[in-house]
Structures are given as structure tokens and as C-alpha cells.
Design a protein around this motif. Structure first.
Motif, PDB file in Angstrom:
ATOM      1  N   GLU A  43       0.827  -1.201   0.000  1.00 39.81           N
ATOM      2  CA  GLU A  43       0.000   0.000   0.000  1.00 39.81           C
ATOM      3  C   GLU A  43       0.868   1.260   0.000  1.00 39.81           C
ATOM      4  OE1 GLU A  43      -4.221   0.966   2.031  1.00 39.81           O
ATOM      5  OE2 GLU A  43      -2.571   0.709   3.453  1.00 39.81           O
ATOM      6  N   THR A  56      -4.737   4.474 -11.356  1.00 39.65           N
ATOM      7  CA  THR A  56      -5.701   3.503 -10.850  1.00 39.65           C
ATOM      8  C   THR A  56      -6.277   2.696 -12.005  1.00 39.65           C
ATOM      9  OG1 THR A  56      -7.577   5.006 -11.046  1.00 39.65           O
ATOM     10  CG2 THR A  56      -6.348   5.041  -8.932  1.00 39.65           C
ATOM     11  N   GLU A  58      -9.355   2.324 -12.563  1.00 40.70           N
ATOM     12  CA  GLU A  58     -10.451   3.139 -13.109  1.00 40.70           C
ATOM     13  C   GLU A  58      -9.922   4.179 -14.095  1.00 40.70           C
ATOM     14  OE1 GLU A  58     -11.552   1.368  -9.227  1.00 40.70           O
ATOM     15  OE2 GLU A  58      -9.833   2.580  -9.859  1.00 40.70           O
ATOM     16  N   PHE A 161      -6.944   3.897  -4.182  1.00 41.19           N
ATOM     17  CA  PHE A 161      -6.571   2.866  -5.146  1.00 41.19           C
ATOM     18  C   PHE A 161      -6.877   1.504  -4.536  1.00 41.19           C
ATOM     19  CE2 PHE A 161      -2.791   4.280  -2.798  1.00 41.19           C
ATOM     20  CZ  PHE A 161      -2.451   3.117  -2.118  1.00 41.19           C
ATOM     21  N   THR A 162      -6.975   0.511  -5.381  1.00 39.58           N
ATOM     22  CA  THR A 162      -7.244  -0.844  -4.933  1.00 39.58           C
ATOM     23  C   THR A 162      -5.926  -1.509  -4.558  1.00 39.58           C
ATOM     24  OG1 THR A 162      -9.121  -0.989  -6.428  1.00 39.58           O
ATOM     25  CG2 THR A 162      -8.239  -3.067  -5.621  1.00 39.58           C
ATOM     26  N   HIS A 163      -5.940  -2.199  -3.428  1.00 41.86           N
ATOM     27  CA  HIS A 163      -4.754  -2.938  -3.017  1.00 41.86           C
ATOM     28  C   HIS A 163      -5.189  -4.241  -2.361  1.00 41.86           C
ATOM     29  CE1 HIS A 163      -0.835  -3.983  -1.595  1.00 41.86           C
ATOM     30  NE2 HIS A 163      -1.300  -4.100  -0.362  1.00 41.86           N
ATOM     31  N   ASP A 164      -4.623  -5.342  -2.830  1.00 46.58           N
ATOM     32  CA  ASP A 164      -4.898  -6.652  -2.262  1.00 46.58           C
ATOM     33  C   ASP A 164      -3.607  -7.183  -1.652  1.00 46.58           C
ATOM     34  OD1 ASP A 164      -5.515  -9.241  -1.609  1.00 46.58           O
ATOM     35  OD2 ASP A 164      -5.998  -9.876  -3.653  1.00 46.58           O
TER      36      ASP A 164
END
Length: 173
Positions: A43, A56, A58, A161-164
Motif C-alpha cells: 500500500e 488507478t 479506473e 486505489f485498490t490494493h490486495d
């Protein structure tokens, strides 16, 4: 080499056959091997990269839509896509030598906000993706930037933002 060859084929077809094409050289927006690093955390790494080489998912999708709409007017073009950066060519040497000092000048609250989260600013930045040409020709500017990271940290919100953190690349499985 293969990417450049494919871009040149698109350019050739645009010039000789009238095929409209927009080559989009995207910064990072997909899961990467280093997203699971412990130091800096994935992250933290993504937040840092919004300064110079990330967008991002998106924004990547929206850029493709913008390119589809503009392709008939431009014929052919090559565009770098990345979050807007405040860095200029004049920052180049200082970014390589002490990026965190440059960032602190541009975003004075960044060191304290990062420290409160246990994050670190990058020590050195060797390259900056500049998407000004995409903004100028495609009329596209990423909606998410490092300023959004600062807002999220200041206001205790989720990162923009997306974080996995559990992501494992196929080669690590």
C-alpha cells in the motif's frame, strides 16, 4: 522490443492504410510482485508510485475510452498514462539524490502523515512518467493523484486505489 515493434506496426498501418490507432503506454495499475513486500508495504509502495509511475484501474479504463473517442481525430498517437505529477525536469537531479526532500517541499504534510502511518517516502526516484501529452491531445487526465493519497491520510479515509495484500503473482504460486 516486441512492444515497440507492435507500436511501429500500428504507426505504419495508420500512415499507409488509414487505420486510426492510439498506443497507450500505461504506468502500473495492475497487481505486481512487489505489492506484497513488507518494506515498504504494498500500500505504501502504491501510494509512492502515484507520484511518478502509477494510475488507478479506473483511470486506465477511462483513458482507453478517451482514446477510442479521439482516435478518429488524431489518426495515430502514442501516449504515456500516469497519475498527474508535480515533478518537472528541473527536479530530476534532486529526485535521484533525495526524493523525500523534494516531496516534502511539494507536499509539506507528507512526512508527518507518512510517519503517522509507519510509511516511508521514496529516497530516490529514477524516472517520472509524464502524461501531459495525453492530456493535451486526448483530453484525458487521471482523476486520481498523490494529492488524493494526502487527503485520505489526513482525513483517515481509505486509499484512493485498490490494493490486495494477499495477491500472489502466478510465478510465486
Amino acid at each position: 522490443m516486441t512492444k515497440l515493434a507492435a507500436e511501429n506496426l500500428c504507426r505504419l498501418y495508420a500512415q499507409t492504410r488509414g487505420l486510426n490507432a492510439a498506443v497507450l503506454r500505461t504506468a502500473r495499475f495492475f497487481p505486481e510482485d512487489d505489492d506484497t513486500h513488507a518494506t515498504p508495504s504494498g500500500e505504501n509502495l502504491k501510494a509512492n508510485e502515484l507520484l511518478h509511475r502509477r494510475l488507478t484501474v479506473e483511470d486506465a479504463a477511462d483513458a482507453h475510452i478517451a482514446a477510442l473517442h479521439r482516435a478518429p481525430q488524431i489518426g495515430f498517437g502514442t501516449f504515456i498514462l500516469s497519475a498527474p505529477t508535480l515533478f518537472t525536469r528541473e527536479h530530476a537531479r534532486a529526485l535521484k539524490e533525495d526524493a523525500s526532500a523534494v516531496i516534502a517541499r511539494l507536499f509539506p504534510e507528507a512526512p508527518a502523515l507518512y510517519a503517522a502511518k509507519g510509511w516511508s517516502l521514496p529516497r530516490s526516484i529514477g524516472r517520472v512518467y509524464d502524461s501531459a501529452h495525453a492530456e493535451e491531445v486526448l483530453g484525458f487526465r487521471c482523476a486520481t493523484s498523490f494529492a488524493d493519497v494526502m487527503t485520505a491520510l489526513r482525513e483517515g479515509q481509505a486509499m484512493p486505489f485498490t490494493h490486495d495484500p494477499a495477491y500472489l503473482s502466478p510465478k510465486e504460486r
